[in-house]
Motif scaffolding. Structure first.
Motif, mmCIF file in Angstrom:
data_model
loop_
_atom_site.group_PDB
_atom_site.id
_atom_site.type_symbol
_atom_site.label_atom_id
_atom_site.label_comp_id
_atom_site.label_asym_id
_atom_site.label_seq_id
_atom_site.Cartn_x
_atom_site.Cartn_y
_atom_site.Cartn_z
ATOM 1 N N GLU A 55 3.200 2.079 14.827
ATOM 2 C CA GLU A 55 3.155 3.136 13.829
ATOM 3 C C GLU A 55 4.574 3.456 13.376
ATOM 4 O OE1 GLU A 55 0.366 4.203 12.698
ATOM 5 O OE2 GLU A 55 -0.984 3.330 14.195
ATOM 6 N N SER A 56 4.736 3.801 12.099
ATOM 7 C CA SER A 56 6.073 4.079 11.589
ATOM 8 C C SER A 56 6.709 5.297 12.259
ATOM 9 C CB SER A 56 6.026 4.287 10.073
ATOM 10 O OG SER A 56 5.282 5.448 9.739
ATOM 11 N N ALA A 57 5.887 6.175 12.827
ATOM 12 C CA ALA A 57 6.430 7.348 13.520
ATOM 13 C C ALA A 57 7.307 6.945 14.699
ATOM 14 C CB ALA A 57 5.291 8.244 13.999
ATOM 15 N N GLY A 58 7.136 5.707 15.183
ATOM 16 C CA GLY A 58 7.950 5.232 16.299
ATOM 17 C C GLY A 58 9.278 4.647 15.873
ATOM 18 N N LEU A 59 9.574 4.638 14.571
ATOM 19 C CA LEU A 59 10.818 4.027 14.102
ATOM 20 C C LEU A 59 12.089 4.718 14.615
ATOM 21 C CD1 LEU A 59 9.899 3.021 10.437
ATOM 22 C CD2 LEU A 59 10.543 1.478 12.299
ATOM 23 N N PRO A 60 12.162 6.062 14.646
ATOM 24 C CA PRO A 60 13.405 6.676 15.121
ATOM 25 C C PRO A 60 13.803 6.216 16.531
ATOM 26 C CG PRO A 60 12.089 8.306 13.974
ATOM 27 C CD PRO A 60 11.237 7.077 14.092
ATOM 28 N N SER A 61 12.857 6.218 17.473
ATOM 29 C CA SER A 61 13.190 5.765 18.828
ATOM 30 C C SER A 61 13.429 4.255 18.851
ATOM 31 C CB SER A 61 12.073 6.133 19.808
ATOM 32 O OG SER A 61 10.842 5.547 19.412
ATOM 33 N N PHE A 62 12.709 3.508 18.015
ATOM 34 C CA PHE A 62 12.913 2.055 17.952
ATOM 35 C C PHE A 62 14.345 1.736 17.523
ATOM 36 C CE2 PHE A 62 13.140 -1.640 15.144
ATOM 37 C CZ PHE A 62 12.690 -2.662 15.969
ATOM 38 N N PHE A 63 14.832 2.428 16.495
ATOM 39 C CA PHE A 63 16.192 2.170 16.012
ATOM 40 C C PHE A 63 17.211 2.449 17.110
ATOM 41 C CE2 PHE A 63 14.504 3.122 11.547
ATOM 42 C CZ PHE A 63 14.439 1.780 11.220
ATOM 43 N N LYS A 64 17.003 3.539 17.858
ATOM 44 C CA LYS A 64 17.953 3.895 18.918
ATOM 45 C C LYS A 64 17.978 2.856 20.021
ATOM 46 C CE LYS A 64 17.668 8.920 18.252
ATOM 47 N NZ LYS A 64 17.236 10.211 18.871
ATOM 48 N N GLN A 65 16.819 2.324 20.349
ATOM 49 C CA GLN A 65 16.707 1.446 21.513
ATOM 50 C C GLN A 65 16.962 -0.034 21.183
ATOM 51 O OE1 GLN A 65 12.821 2.136 23.194
ATOM 52 N NE2 GLN A 65 13.142 4.346 23.308
ATOM 53 N N ARG A 66 16.604 -0.462 19.946
ATOM 54 C CA ARG A 66 16.596 -1.901 19.718
ATOM 55 C C ARG A 66 17.404 -2.382 18.524
ATOM 56 N NH1 ARG A 66 11.015 -4.762 20.117
ATOM 57 N NH2 ARG A 66 12.538 -6.464 20.165
ATOM 58 N N TRP A 67 18.045 -1.452 17.824
ATOM 59 C CA TRP A 67 18.840 -1.914 16.690
ATOM 60 C C TRP A 67 20.297 -1.556 16.888
ATOM 61 C CZ3 TRP A 67 17.984 -5.340 13.074
ATOM 62 C CH2 TRP A 67 18.924 -5.446 12.041
ATOM 63 N N PHE B 241 0.875 -1.177 0.000
ATOM 64 C CA PHE B 241 0.000 0.000 0.000
ATOM 65 C C PHE B 241 0.907 1.220 0.000
ATOM 66 C CE2 PHE B 241 -2.734 2.924 2.759
ATOM 67 C CZ PHE B 241 -3.467 3.401 1.684
ATOM 68 N N SER B 242 0.734 2.119 -0.965
ATOM 69 C CA SER B 242 1.696 3.201 -1.152
ATOM 70 C C SER B 242 1.863 4.060 0.096
ATOM 71 C CB SER B 242 1.300 4.072 -2.346
ATOM 72 O OG SER B 242 0.058 4.692 -2.126
ATOM 73 N N LEU B 243 0.749 4.357 0.780
ATOM 74 C CA LEU B 243 0.854 5.204 1.966
ATOM 75 C C LEU B 243 1.655 4.508 3.063
ATOM 76 C CD1 LEU B 243 0.104 7.860 3.253
ATOM 77 C CD2 LEU B 243 -2.043 6.835 4.042
ATOM 78 N N SER B 244 1.451 3.183 3.220
ATOM 79 C CA SER B 244 2.228 2.438 4.218
ATOM 80 C C SER B 244 3.712 2.516 3.887
ATOM 81 C CB SER B 244 1.786 0.971 4.262
ATOM 82 O OG SER B 244 0.469 0.844 4.718
ATOM 83 N N TYR B 245 4.044 2.251 2.614
ATOM 84 C CA TYR B 245 5.444 2.269 2.234
ATOM 85 C C TYR B 245 6.064 3.643 2.453
ATOM 86 C CZ TYR B 245 9.573 2.920 -0.534
ATOM 87 O OH TYR B 245 10.850 3.288 -0.911
ATOM 88 N N PHE B 246 5.395 4.709 1.996
ATOM 89 C CA PHE B 246 5.999 6.039 2.089
ATOM 90 C C PHE B 246 6.088 6.531 3.532
ATOM 91 C CE2 PHE B 246 5.041 6.111 -2.466
ATOM 92 C CZ PHE B 246 6.297 6.507 -2.929
ATOM 93 N N CYS B 247 5.183 6.102 4.380
ATOM 94 C CA CYS B 247 5.307 6.441 5.803
ATOM 95 C C CYS B 247 6.546 5.778 6.397
ATOM 96 C CB CYS B 247 4.058 6.002 6.569
ATOM 97 S SG CYS B 247 2.616 7.058 6.312
#
Length: 442
Positions: free
Chosen positions: A428-440, A339-345
């Motif tokens: 939600e994809s908006a949580g990716l920045p903090s997710f990367f810091k904490q779990r990757w 779904f384009s919106l999912s991908y672009f988010c």
């Protein structure tokens, strides 16, 4: 708008010969009505019946092709008045006018730059209209040659002067430009020119009655590769004519069974854009404007995209490996849907986090994560198949994939099928920045 099986049956030879592959002529007629068979399968249908069936089964608005090559456009073939009834088939050709009195090369080069990336799709204008404002046939032909040499877009040649059109077609006729226009005074000569070059021809009237009369005269000359212009110049009259032409076409009034052309040109570019938007919304197949400024054209392209997107088919991106910020072998692998919106988010929030990553959209027929999961299209099996098909794990030196938090329930089976460590990401994809810091760990 198609014929019923019984109406078709009346035109068939009724031999029940079975040579068409059906047990009876009635069964064959029913297959024809459903669009599951071709009339060519019947070896005994008469020429008169074939002509009657072809005419009756033709779409209400004829399909017209303009230009050659990759930039050629198709218009018409419309079957409904309202998009939600089915869909509109061919988007309006947004056409930029270039006068033969101006710097043709400079404006054409400006038009070539009107290309926009929106939700992962490339959108652009459709055609260049060269107008014979000088009244000079040689100058018009030179302007046409300059435009043709400097753009791949199809051309629309605008002049009522037959001699000027002839000179222009000598230059551009092989590329099937749109010839504008045949009217009550010149229709014979213009039709002959269009026939000679097999180019689509616009028939222009002074009103709807006159338009129908001229169309019938052109058709009587044996030419049906046509488009229509009612001749209206005020926007209210233009819209009324567009609606009446479409309604009449859907009622199979054949003189109006062709796509339409409308000039939205105005000295005020904002008014021009509003006029063009109105005409795009109300059935014009070609809309001509003066402005080649991106701020005036992008809103029209966006509106066209909204109107001519199939309401039953979501906008989707291709299911392939997408690389964000030049990822290396240590980069995370994010799984989502196409779904384009999912991908672009996901892509936008990954870029915002400054995290190089791979994004893998699973083909879910263009629907979102939770909808696809509920529909059985975003499953451990589809994820595993996509990972294997694309070979993404061969690009990284780890064995981890990240799935959306909303479908955490898929993690166990996905790990089993893929052999990967499945990490549940944020809902939600908006949580990716903090997710990367904490779990990757890079």
């Amino acid at each position: 708008m198609g014929l019923t099986g019984l109406e078709i049956f009346k035109q068939l030879p009724k031999k029940n010969c079975k040579e068409c592959g059906q047990p009876t002529c009635l069964a064959f007629a029913m297959q024809l009505a459903a669009g599951k068979a071709s009339l060519d399968a019947c070896p005994y249908v008469s020429d008169a019946a074939r002509e009657a069936l072809d005419s009756a089964s033709a779409p209400p608005v004829a399909l017209i092709k303009i230009g050659v090559g990759e930039k050629a456009i198709e218009l018409g073939n419309e079957t409904v008045l309202f998009r939600h009834d089915k869909r509109f088939e061919h988007p309006t050709a947004i056409t930029i006018r270039v006068s033969d009195n101006e710097d043709v090369k400079a404006k054409v080069e400006k038009i070539n730059k009107l290309v926009f990336d929106r939700v992962g799709q490339i959108h652009e204008v459709s055609m260049v209209a060269i107008t014979n404002d000088s009244g000079d046939a040689a100058k018009f032909a030179e302007a046409v040659k300059t435009a043709q040499d400097n753009t791949a877009y199809p051309l629309m040649l605008v002049t009522s002067d037959v001699a000027a059109m002839e000179k222009a077609l000598e230059v551009a006729g092989a590329n099937k430009p749109l010839v504008y226009a045949a009217d009550a005074n010149n229709y014979e000569a213009m039709t002959n020119l269009a026939k000679k070059y097999e180019a689509p021809l616009v028939v222009k009237g002074t009103d709807l009655n006159n338009l129908a009369e001229v169309v019938e005269k052109v058709v009587a000359l044996g030419y049906k590769n046509l488009m229509l212009d009612s001749g209206a110049t005020e926007i209210s009259r233009m819209v009324a004519d567009q609606v009446q032409i479409r309604r009449s076409a859907l009622k199979l009034f054949r003189p109006f069974g062709y796509p339409t052309v409308a000039f939205a040109t105005n000295d005020d570019p904002m008014m021009e854009a509003m006029n063009a938007a109105t005409l795009i919304a109300k059935y014009a197949a070609v809309v001509v404007v003066n402005s080649a400024e991106p701020e005036h054209i992008l809103p029209l392209i966006t509106l066209r995209l909204n109107i001519y997107t199939d309401p039953q088919k979501p906008i989707a991106v291709e299911s392939k490996i997408y690389e964000i910020l030049n990822p290396g072998p240590d980069a995370p692998v994010l799984i989502t849907t196409n779904f384009s919106l999912s991908y672009f988010c996901v892509a936008g929030d990954t870029e915002a986090a400054r995290m190089p990553a791979y994004i893998i959209p699973v083909d879910t027929d263009g629907i979102s994560v939770l909808t696809a999961w509920a529909a059985g299209k975003f499953t451990p099996e589809s994820i595993a198949d996509t990972i294997k098909k694309l070979g993404i794990m061969e690009k990284v030196n780890h064995n981890k994939i990240i799935i959306p938090g909303g479908v955490a329930v898929l993690s166990g089976k996905t790990a089993e099928l893929t052999g990967c460590e499945v990490i549940v990401g944020p809902r939600e994809s908006a949580g990716l920045p903090s997710f990367f810091k904490q779990r990757w760990n890079k």
